[in-house]
Design an enzyme around this catalytic site. Structure first.
Site, mmCIF file in Angstrom:
data_model
loop_
_atom_site.group_PDB
_atom_site.id
_atom_site.type_symbol
_atom_site.label_atom_id
_atom_site.label_comp_id
_atom_site.label_asym_id
_atom_site.label_seq_id
_atom_site.Cartn_x
_atom_site.Cartn_y
_atom_site.Cartn_z
ATOM 1 N N HIS A 220 0.878 -1.111 0.142
ATOM 2 C CA HIS A 220 -0.131 -0.135 0.099
ATOM 3 C C HIS A 220 0.912 1.326 -0.043
ATOM 4 C CE1 HIS A 220 -3.244 2.517 1.874
ATOM 5 N NE2 HIS A 220 -3.885 2.023 0.823
ATOM 6 N N LYS A 222 3.175 4.420 -1.274
ATOM 7 C CA LYS A 222 3.293 5.423 -2.358
ATOM 8 C C LYS A 222 4.359 6.137 -1.982
ATOM 9 C CE LYS A 222 -1.395 4.841 -1.516
ATOM 10 N NZ LYS A 222 -1.836 4.435 -0.032
ATOM 11 N N ASP A 227 16.648 10.982 -7.837
ATOM 12 C CA ASP A 227 17.989 11.030 -7.800
ATOM 13 C C ASP A 227 18.608 10.910 -6.202
ATOM 14 O OD1 ASP A 227 18.333 11.619 -10.426
ATOM 15 O OD2 ASP A 227 18.340 13.913 -10.299
ATOM 16 N N HIS A 396 -9.264 11.287 2.059
ATOM 17 C CA HIS A 396 -8.413 10.156 1.970
ATOM 18 C C HIS A 396 -7.232 10.396 2.677
ATOM 19 C CE1 HIS A 396 -6.071 7.328 -0.157
ATOM 20 N NE2 HIS A 396 -7.053 6.394 0.024
ATOM 21 N N LYS A 398 -4.230 10.253 5.729
ATOM 22 C CA LYS A 398 -3.973 9.751 7.035
ATOM 23 C C LYS A 398 -2.895 10.630 7.705
ATOM 24 C CE LYS A 398 -3.981 6.655 2.956
ATOM 25 N NZ LYS A 398 -5.439 6.254 3.020
ATOM 26 N N ASP A 403 -0.602 16.305 20.624
ATOM 27 C CA ASP A 403 0.061 17.369 21.290
ATOM 28 C C ASP A 403 0.795 18.545 20.220
ATOM 29 O OD1 ASP A 403 -1.187 16.442 23.437
ATOM 30 O OD2 ASP A 403 0.657 15.805 24.344
#
Length: 478
Positions: A220, A222, A227, A396, A398, A403
């Site tokens: 999952h 990404k 470079d 979508h 996450k 704090d």
């Protein structure tokens, strides 16, 4: 009578097998027994091919670690590592030695001190930044996504990869076999990449995963690494839906990070480990980890987790941060199916007076997952947790903010699949400026959301509650 006895013995055998193999995880045990009860024979066949087992884990456990051991001395000599809680910029974090020690031992990535990050909050900005960075690649370009679509934005990515590969840049593309299965049917798209010199692999193609009994493993993550000096990580995949072009989902709200500095070494390491698992090719050329000028001193940690590790690092990070919170725990997640530790941690924090707020979508892309998410809400509402349903479109992102200690942005949802089954990746941020930016975005998202009122939520129909209960029983497998 004989057939009835045989059927009973077969059912007892199937039940005993599940109990024996899954006893360490009672929630998964309940889910599989429920499926077995509803579909006695078919359920066991599905369990055989889908359920994780120690043999499947053994096949993937050590390969990434072996590769990392080769690269580790180089990274450690070039990166600026934060070795003590007292060296953290945040004065509050300097007194959190237990949390610091937990984070330092969770994964093969320490907290690094020479970074610059930029928060990206929608598809237009994120894809624009990605494409601009890719266009400047001179040595190599590493790209990894769970979903990669053959549509307008997918073709823009393809065009740059083809052009760069023809110019001599080493381009590698890795896509998850399950998430990008439709791309596997677009042979012209892949063929054009390969003819230009782009190296392409699927991570666990469905047929191979089914034969090898690893269908439940999904990558999952990404990642983009340009470079070895600039990287991207976050919630967006490559597809027009992430630009809000799908009428069903509407506006797509997401969060991604652009990172420069030491943390990119560890993004690179995660990509190379996944590349090894998918292609069999071991890449450890020092040129993939070039020295860089320290132009900023932001402290960042890259935390990866998955079935190739001994620790559920992202879950442990979330739990550890939740337990030390004194003022706030703000979470955004499209799927909210917490394990028992996170669930109890959030409830205890709220009862203790911590400001716990969670944003989830009003509009869901998975009805089953959404119903399962709703089943966890009522008890948390009664404990004082505030829930908000995002109404502008589909959220979508996450994100977790604890704090002024830390915040996290990555690929992992606040659910059991992300914690225990998927290959995931999260960036932990500790700089006040980064936390403030995410706080600002969270408040903006709240302004586009409807707060769930306990009395109204409790008034939902019996059938709706029943559907939630059934989905909750299956939630460890969703």
């Amino acid at each position: 009578m004989l057939w009835l006895l045989i059927a009973l013995l077969v059912f007892i055998f199937q039940t005993a097998t599940i109990l024996l193999l899954e006893f360490r995880n009672p929630y998964k045990t309940v889910a599989w027994l429920f499926i077995l009860f509803c579909c006695p024979l078919i359920g066991f066949v599905v369990y055989y091919f889908v359920a994780q087992d120690y043999k499947a884990r053994k096949k993937v456990r050590t390969q990434g670690s072996r590769l990392f051991q080769e690269i580790r001395p180089l990274i450690w000599s070039q990166a600026s590592l934060v070795k003590r809680a007292g060296d953290m910029h945040s004065k509050d974090f300097q007194h959190q030695e237990r949390l610091f020690n937990l984070l330092s031992h969770l994964s093969e990535s320490p907290i690094t001190g020479c970074n610059k990050s930029r928060v990206l909050t929608d598809g237009e900005d994120t894809f624009g930044a990605m494409l601009a960075a890719m266009d400047k690649a001179e040595d190599h370009l590493h790209i990894q996504f769970y979903i990669f679509r053959d549509d307008d934005i997918g073709n823009r990515f393809k065009d740059i990869m083809v052009r760069k590969a023809k110019a001599g840049v080493k381009v590698r593309l890795l896509c998850d076999g399950f998430g990008s299965y439709r791309l596997g049917r677009r042979r012209g798209f892949i063929q054009e990449l390969k003819e230009a010199g782009v190296e392409f692999h699927f991570f666990l193609p469905p047929l191979l995963a089914m034969i090898d009994r690893r269908i439940n493993y999904r990558n999952h993550r990404k990642i983009i690494v340009v470079d070895g000096t600039k990287g991207f990580v976050g919630g967006l995949n490559v597809g027009d839906d992430y630009l809000g072009k799908y009428q069903k989902m509407g506006y797509w709200r997401d969060t991604h990070l652009e990172i420069e500095g030491d943390a990119v070494y560890f993004l690179q390491n995660v990509f190379l480990s996944d590349w090894k698992l998918a292609s069999g090719e071991r890449l450890s050329d020092p040129a993939l980890f070039p020295k860089h000028q320290c132009e900023a001193d932001e402290q960042v940690q890259i935390v990866s987790s998955g079935p190739d590790q001994d620790w559920n690092a992202i879950q442990e990070m979330c739990f550890g941060a939740i337990t030390v919170a004194k003022k706030r725990i703000w979470i955004t997640s499209p799927y909210f199916i917490p394990d028992q530790g996170i669930y109890e941690g959030l409830k205890t924090a709220a009862v203790s007076g911590v400001d716990v707020r969670i944003i989830i979508p009003l509009k869901a892309d998975s009805r089953l997952v959404h119903l399962a998410s709703l089943s966890y809400i009522e008890d948390l509402l009664l404990a004082g947790v505030k829930f908000y349903e995002y109404q502008k479109g589909f959220i979508h992102a996450k994100v977790m903010i604890v704090d002024d200690l830390m915040a996290s942005v990555g690929t992992a949802n606040m659910d059991m699949r992300s914690f225990f089954c998927n290959f995931e990746l999260t960036a932990a941020l500790f700089e006040q400026s980064s936390i403030d930016r995410l706080v600002k975005d969270f408040k903006e998202d709240m302004s586009q959301s409807h707060q769930i009122v306990t009395e109204e939520f409790q008034a939902r129909s019996f059938l709706h509650k029943l559907a939630e209960v059934l989905c909750r029983m299956l939630s460890p497998l969703l």
